[in-house]
Design an enzyme around this catalytic site. Sequence first.
Site, mmCIF file in Angstrom:
data_model
loop_
_atom_site.group_PDB
_atom_site.id
_atom_site.type_symbol
_atom_site.label_atom_id
_atom_site.label_comp_id
_atom_site.label_asym_id
_atom_site.label_seq_id
_atom_site.Cartn_x
_atom_site.Cartn_y
_atom_site.Cartn_z
ATOM 1 N N LYS A 10 24.581 -0.174 -1.520
ATOM 2 C CA LYS A 10 23.933 0.940 -2.227
ATOM 3 C C LYS A 10 24.126 0.846 -3.755
ATOM 4 C CE LYS A 10 24.136 4.219 1.616
ATOM 5 N NZ LYS A 10 24.406 5.623 1.974
ATOM 6 N N TYR A 50 14.436 7.191 4.600
ATOM 7 C CA TYR A 50 15.345 8.224 5.107
ATOM 8 C C TYR A 50 14.593 9.413 5.730
ATOM 9 C CZ TYR A 50 19.637 6.150 3.168
ATOM 10 O OH TYR A 50 20.728 5.347 2.912
ATOM 11 N N PHE A 58 20.847 17.566 1.865
ATOM 12 C CA PHE A 58 21.177 16.531 0.884
ATOM 13 C C PHE A 58 20.058 15.500 0.694
ATOM 14 C CE2 PHE A 58 23.119 15.351 4.997
ATOM 15 C CZ PHE A 58 22.510 14.120 5.234
ATOM 16 N N ARG A 86 28.854 -1.549 11.581
ATOM 17 C CA ARG A 86 29.362 -0.177 11.412
ATOM 18 C C ARG A 86 30.894 -0.178 11.362
ATOM 19 N NH1 ARG A 86 25.489 3.568 11.610
ATOM 20 N NH2 ARG A 86 26.848 5.300 12.174
ATOM 21 N N THR A 92 31.285 7.289 7.506
ATOM 22 C CA THR A 92 30.337 7.691 6.450
ATOM 23 C C THR A 92 31.061 8.322 5.263
ATOM 24 O OG1 THR A 92 28.686 8.100 8.157
ATOM 25 C CG2 THR A 92 28.260 9.067 5.998
ATOM 26 N N ARG A 103 33.963 1.030 3.157
ATOM 27 C CA ARG A 103 33.872 2.353 2.522
ATOM 28 C C ARG A 103 35.232 2.833 2.030
ATOM 29 N NH1 ARG A 103 29.423 4.381 6.790
ATOM 30 N NH2 ARG A 103 27.566 4.183 5.481
ATOM 31 N N ASN A 113 28.364 6.153 -0.920
ATOM 32 C CA ASN A 113 29.320 5.538 0.007
ATOM 33 C C ASN A 113 29.130 4.030 0.203
ATOM 34 O OD1 ASN A 113 27.029 5.777 1.479
ATOM 35 N ND2 ASN A 113 27.959 6.780 3.257
ATOM 36 N N HIS A 116 25.098 1.048 3.690
ATOM 37 C CA HIS A 116 24.371 1.691 4.803
ATOM 38 C C HIS A 116 24.279 0.694 5.946
ATOM 39 C CE1 HIS A 116 21.107 3.496 7.134
ATOM 40 N NE2 HIS A 116 20.603 2.281 7.187
ATOM 41 N N GLU A 127 14.153 -0.651 10.550
ATOM 42 C CA GLU A 127 14.654 -0.722 9.168
ATOM 43 C C GLU A 127 14.478 -2.126 8.577
ATOM 44 O OE1 GLU A 127 18.627 0.968 9.231
ATOM 45 O OE2 GLU A 127 17.826 2.965 9.624
HETATM 46 P P1 CMP Z 1 23.624 6.431 5.320
HETATM 47 O O1 CMP Z 1 24.280 5.638 6.386
HETATM 48 O O2 CMP Z 1 22.906 5.688 4.263
HETATM 49 O O3 CMP Z 1 22.602 7.450 6.018
HETATM 50 C C1 CMP Z 1 22.351 8.744 5.522
HETATM 51 C C2 CMP Z 1 23.142 9.050 4.309
HETATM 52 O O4 CMP Z 1 23.185 10.393 3.936
HETATM 53 C C3 CMP Z 1 24.596 8.707 4.572
HETATM 54 O O5 CMP Z 1 24.747 7.325 4.614
HETATM 55 C C4 CMP Z 1 25.304 9.411 3.441
HETATM 56 O O6 CMP Z 1 25.458 8.598 2.297
HETATM 57 C C5 CMP Z 1 24.335 10.535 3.144
HETATM 58 N N1 CMP Z 1 24.989 11.804 3.457
HETATM 59 C C6 CMP Z 1 25.446 12.215 4.628
HETATM 60 N N2 CMP Z 1 25.987 13.439 4.520
HETATM 61 C C7 CMP Z 1 25.873 13.803 3.225
HETATM 62 C C8 CMP Z 1 26.241 14.939 2.485
HETATM 63 N N3 CMP Z 1 26.850 15.971 3.075
HETATM 64 N N4 CMP Z 1 25.964 14.954 1.171
HETATM 65 C C9 CMP Z 1 25.322 13.909 0.581
HETATM 66 N N5 CMP Z 1 24.932 12.793 1.251
HETATM 67 C C10 CMP Z 1 25.218 12.737 2.545
#
Ligand code: CMP
Length: 138
Positions: A10, A50, A58, A86, A92, A103, A113, A116, A127
């Site tokens: 990211k 997304y 968010f 994963r 996450t 992470r 984070n 992905h 994807e």
């Molecule tokens: P990702 O695996 O890219 O898929 C969805 C993304 O949403 C996740 O990683 C997080 O980076 C993001 N995400 C999930 N929960 C929150 C949150 N509470 N606030 C901001 N971003 C979020």
Amino acid sequence: MSTLTFGIIKPDAVRAGKYGAIIQRIVDNGFNIRGMKLIHMSKKEAEGFYAVHAERPFFGELTEFMSGEPCVVLCLEKENAVKAWRDLMGATNPAEAAEGTLRKEFATSIGENAVHGSDSEENAVIEISYFFSKLELV
Ligand code: CMP
């Protein structure tokens, strides 16, 4: 059996100059990189990627972040690739990520984070094809 998954390094990790270290970790963990490129998503492309999160509070923040700066997209191959990637990424929320995960080491918040990964083999196929043409995969 070897399977494929999709990953993103990211914008936070690219900005911090950590993409080389993350790619090294991917290689060291036995993944075969089948596709890799640096891209800069438009807001629309991030929203499309997304789309399943469109109703989440968010969503705006997430798609602004993902389209704000370049990221690295990856097609990864390994035995049980979705789970293996994963596991290497970790939880996450970096506050909950286990020692030794990407992470834990590279992420700063739940939104920023570092990486992905697809959550299922079906989504991995969707994807991968969202970002890569057949010619871009080896
Ligand atoms: P990702 O695996 O890219 O898929 C969805 C993304 O949403 C996740 O990683 C997080 O980076 C993001 N995400 C999930 N929960 C929150 C949150 N509470 N606030 C901001 N971003 C979020």
